[in-house]
Design an enzyme around this catalytic site. Structure first.
Site, PDB file in Angstrom:
ATOM      1  N   ASP A  71       4.988 -38.707  11.943  1.00 40.23           N
ATOM      2  CA  ASP A  71       3.652 -38.516  12.502  1.00 40.23           C
ATOM      3  C   ASP A  71       2.647 -37.938  11.501  1.00 40.23           C
ATOM      4  O   ASP A  71       1.498 -37.677  11.858  1.00 40.23           O
ATOM      5  CB  ASP A  71       3.712 -37.621  13.746  1.00 40.23           C
ATOM      6  CG  ASP A  71       4.361 -36.270  13.465  1.00 40.23           C
ATOM      7  OD1 ASP A  71       4.911 -36.076  12.360  1.00 40.23           O
ATOM      8  OD2 ASP A  71       4.331 -35.403  14.358  1.00 40.23           O
ATOM      9  N   GLU A 125      12.671 -24.660   6.818  1.00 38.73           N
ATOM     10  CA  GLU A 125      12.495 -25.071   5.423  1.00 38.73           C
ATOM     11  C   GLU A 125      13.187 -24.081   4.476  1.00 38.73           C
ATOM     12  O   GLU A 125      13.851 -24.481   3.509  1.00 38.73           O
ATOM     13  CB  GLU A 125      11.004 -25.172   5.082  1.00 38.73           C
ATOM     14  CG  GLU A 125      10.262 -26.269   5.825  1.00 38.73           C
ATOM     15  CD  GLU A 125       9.809 -25.889   7.231  1.00 38.73           C
ATOM     16  OE1 GLU A 125       9.133 -26.700   7.885  1.00 38.73           O
ATOM     17  OE2 GLU A 125      10.150 -24.767   7.683  1.00 38.73           O
TER      18      GLU A 125
END
Length: 326
Positions: A187, A272
């Site tokens: 996206d 992350e």
């Protein structure tokens, strides 16, 4: 006088008849043109001989080996890992991303579905993309799956899918293989220049991401060509307060650190960091995009379509044709 004129006419007539008969006799006689024909034949033969010589010379030149040109180093492969899941906008998102990736040289797209099987929609889309791809699938455990009504931040998506892609690379690539790995969600919006920046990654490269973290952008802070910190507002004390779209990792580094992976149980905002902490330190990060001053990727989200009218028609048995893929 009359007799004389008559005689002149008779003589003139006879001479004319004799001249005509002579001419007719000459037409029937063979003409000695042999020397002319021989000259023409010799000329044609000479030209054919010259043409044959030229053709042989052309074949000789064509058969001669060309001088090899200096070898151009092959571009490192960029492995783009994209987790995806079934939803109304899935095909639209993947089509948009695929048509960006098709402009990038030497790219391998690894698409991993959050599904117990490979779906026909994604299989067909990949087959028609003209991209080099690998199609994988694995389902997120139910207890870790986000519900439709849950906010985006409640549970991370794509964790198991990204880890499966890393596993595939470790099983199908050698430590000597060069390449770069980038995690590109379906996206986001990507500038083509981003991939040029990514390709030269030695260990872990970083850059700004636009429209993320409640800010216009988040970015690494750079001084003297080195990353010294991060511009971010949300949980700035995280080890690596970056978005998934803001870094790339050298393939050899991931292969050498086989245990490096995303932690499914990572605290919110630490996904992350769960990977990067085992791969690099702050000082080892490589700033890209003009020392992290250019935004080349945006954390965009497609608005969830409102299906109120569709739902009303379905209740009346008049819903749209389900066989038409959207």
């Amino acid at each position: 006088m009359k007799v004389k004129l008559k005689n002149v006419f008779v003589i003139y007539f006879l001479v004319s008849v004799i001249g005509l008969m002579y001419a007719l006799l000459q037409l029937g006689q063979p003409c000695d043109c042999t020397h002319h024909l021989k000259s023409a034949s010799d000329l044609i033969h000479a030209k054919e001989k010259k043409l044959s010589q030229l053709q042989n010379e052309l074949k000789r030149l064509q058969g001669r080996e060309k001088v090899p040109e200096p070898a151009v180093p092959a571009l490192p492969i960029i492995y783009v890992i994209t987790p995806t899941y079934a939803r109304l906008v899935q095909k639209a998102e993947l089509v948009r991303l695929s048509q960006t990736l098709m402009h990038v040289k030497n790219l391998h797209w690894i698409v991993v579905e959050d599904s117990p099987v490979k779906t026909q929609l994604v299989s067909d889309l990949l087959a028609q993309s003209n991209l080099r791809f690998t199609h994988l699938h694995t389902e997120t455990p139910k207890e870790y799956k986000r519900k439709e009504t849950d906010p985006n931040w409640l549970k991370p998506r794509g964790v198991e899918q990204r880890n499966l892609a890393l596993q595939w690379l470790r099983e199908n690539r050698e430590l000597s293989d060069e390449g770069v790995v980038y995690f590109a969600d379906d996206d986001n919006t990507y500038s083509l220049r981003l991939f040029d920046e990514i390709r030269s990654t030695k260990r872990v490269s970083v850059w700004p991401v636009g429209l993320v973290g409640g800010l216009r952008f988040e970015r690494p802070l750079v001084e003297g060509g080195k990353v010294v910190g991060f511009y971010t507002a949300w949980k700035p004390n995280r080890p690596f307060p970056m978005d998934m779209a803001g870094f790339a990792v050298a393939l050899q580094l991931l292969l050498a650190n086989r245990e490096a992976r995303f932690d499914l149980l990572a605290e919110r905002g630490y996904l992350e960091s769960s990977l990067l902490q085992s791969l690099a330190s702050l000082e080892e990060l490589e700033p890209k995009a003009d020392n992290c001053t250019k935004v080349l990727v945006w954390h965009t989200r497609t608005e969830k379509p409102k299906m109120k009218q569709e739902e009303l028609l379905q209740k009346q048995g008049l819903g749209s044709d389900p066989s038409i893929e959207v």
